[in-house]
Design an enzyme around this catalytic site. Structure first.
Site, PDB file in Angstrom:
ATOM      1  N   GLN A 108       0.677  -1.350   0.089  1.00 23.19           N
ATOM      2  CA  GLN A 108      -0.153   0.092   0.011  1.00 23.19           C
ATOM      3  C   GLN A 108       0.876   1.131   0.021  1.00 23.19           C
ATOM      4  OE1 GLN A 108      -3.478  -0.870   2.347  1.00 23.19           O
ATOM      5  NE2 GLN A 108      -4.193   1.242   2.307  1.00 23.19           N
ATOM      6  N   SER A 160       3.357  -6.675   2.556  1.00 25.51           N
ATOM      7  CA  SER A 160       2.142  -6.657   3.222  1.00 25.51           C
ATOM      8  C   SER A 160       1.120  -7.404   2.342  1.00 25.51           C
ATOM      9  CB  SER A 160       1.832  -5.439   3.655  1.00 25.51           C
ATOM     10  OG  SER A 160       0.687  -5.088   4.329  1.00 25.51           O
ATOM     11  N   LEU A 161       0.184  -6.392   1.498  1.00 23.72           N
ATOM     12  CA  LEU A 161      -0.878  -6.966   0.507  1.00 23.72           C
ATOM     13  C   LEU A 161      -0.059  -7.526  -0.715  1.00 23.72           C
ATOM     14  CD1 LEU A 161      -1.549  -5.414  -2.199  1.00 23.72           C
ATOM     15  CD2 LEU A 161      -1.821  -3.412  -0.928  1.00 23.72           C
ATOM     16  N   ARG A 197     -10.019  -7.745   3.264  1.00 26.43           N
ATOM     17  CA  ARG A 197      -8.835  -7.465   3.954  1.00 26.43           C
ATOM     18  C   ARG A 197      -8.842  -5.949   4.191  1.00 26.43           C
ATOM     19  NH1 ARG A 197      -3.219  -5.997   3.371  1.00 26.43           N
ATOM     20  NH2 ARG A 197      -1.808  -7.274   4.886  1.00 26.43           N
ATOM     21  N   HIS A 240      -0.756  -3.836  10.881  1.00 22.61           N
ATOM     22  CA  HIS A 240       0.283  -4.443  11.362  1.00 22.61           C
ATOM     23  C   HIS A 240       0.689  -4.513  12.812  1.00 22.61           C
ATOM     24  CE1 HIS A 240       0.930  -6.416   7.370  1.00 22.61           C
ATOM     25  NE2 HIS A 240       0.948  -5.062   7.038  1.00 22.61           N
ATOM     26  N   GLN A 266      -0.198 -12.269   9.615  1.00 22.63           N
ATOM     27  CA  GLN A 266       0.482 -11.163   8.939  1.00 22.63           C
ATOM     28  C   GLN A 266      -0.351  -9.979   9.067  1.00 22.63           C
ATOM     29  OE1 GLN A 266      -0.716  -9.463   5.407  1.00 22.63           O
ATOM     30  NE2 GLN A 266       1.272 -10.136   4.150  1.00 22.63           N
TER      31      GLN A 266
END
Length: 311
Positions: free
Chosen positions: A9, A94-95, A119, A203, A252
């Site tokens: 992101q 991440s994503l 998500r 996170h 995660q």
């Protein structure tokens, strides 16, 4: 040895994918399939904005994925490139881990889009707006960042969310704790603390409701076999077992993105060439983390054509 890596992101921008869609039927098909899977014209938001609609987490996450997979599909269909023949590993920030798994065949494109939409929605819903925050620490290594997080917490959540490279670490947690951390940076020998324009504290333990939502979703749509191994964010280690991938994707959501360690682990495994598809975000982090590697960012048709010649 080569790793294909995928951005997270913050790499979204209005106009993303437009040139690819105009130039390639393979790219257009990706954007159409994602639109159909989500039941929304995400491609129109990617193309025309407005910026605040694209920045919404639930839109940004599938959009960044779609853009990267569009690059990959053009490579595959017009360049005759097979990912498993050209890459020994995949990884994503991440994503981007979902994008990497889609690239490796563990998830279909439609399922990846739906999982990332959920998500984004569940991460947004986990914490009321204004309760959480994130900040980037510039000129901070992990030890300085951890010491600062501990000092700023004062009973609230303040944790290392992303260990990006030796000079950049991101903290996440309660808004008050993050504000204290920014105020204390100089005391900890850190150059700058910058509040990030995010809508939720990703996170960190405050994301547990989102982790629960993803556990349920991944139970219904589990990953399948991977054509190439993944270096996972939360362990910075190689994983091939779909059941372990599923467990790590849930972890995660609240866990640390160990990107710096992942890059070092990939280099230790023999990777000397990193190819970032769909952005120019993780590539520079890689360049600041390890020496003696080549880093290529592939975004538009000219980049794709150059990479096809190289591969």
């Amino acid at each position: 040895m080569r790793a294909f890596v995928f951005p997270g992101q913050g790499s979204q921008k209005v106009g993303m994918g437009v040139e690819l869609a105009q130039a390639s039927a393979a790219a257009r098909a990706v954007f159409e399939e994602v639109d159909d899977a989500l039941g929304q014209k995400l491609s129109a938001i990617m193309r025309d904005g407005p910026d605040d609609a694209l920045t919404l987490t639930e839109n940004a996450q599938p959009a960044i994925m779609a853009n990267a997979i569009a690059v990959l599909r053009v490579l595959e269909q017009e360049g005759g490139i097979v990912l498993a023949d050209k890459a020994q590993f995949v990884a994503g920030h991440s994503l981007g881990e979902y994008t990497a798994l889609c690239a490796a065949g563990a998830f279909s494109l439609a399922d990846t889009a739906r999982l990332l939409k959920l998500r984004g929605q569940s991460m947004q819903a986990a914490v009321p707006v204004g309760v959480g925050a994130m900040c980037a620490l510039l000129g901070a290594d992990i030890d300085k960042a951890q010491a600062l997080a501990d000092a700023a917490a004062e009973g609230e959540v303040c944790t290392v969310a992303n260990d990006n490279d030796p000079t950049q670490v991101v903290l996440s947690g309660h808004k008050g704790a993050i504000e204290r951390a920014i105020a204390l940076v100089k005391d900890h020998g850190i150059k700058r603390g910058v509040a990030l324009p995010v809508s939720a504290p990703f996170h960190c333990p405050l994301m547990q409701p989102a982790a629960d939502a993803m556990a349920e979703a991944l139970g219904k749509t589990p990953p399948g076999p991977l054509s190439v191994p993944l270096f996972a964010n939360v362990t910075a280690a190689m994983v091939t077992d779909p059941a372990e991938v599923q467990r790590l994707l849930v972890e995660q959501v609240c866990g640390r993105v160990r990107w710096r360690e992942s890059v070092m682990a990939m280099q230790a495994a023999g990777v000397d060439s990193f190819v970032e598809l769909g952005g120019k975000v993780v590539g520079p982090m890689i360049g600041r983390t390890v020496a003696d590697v080549t880093v290529t960012s592939v975004i538009g048709m000219a980049d794709i054509e150059a990479l096809i010649k190289e591969l």
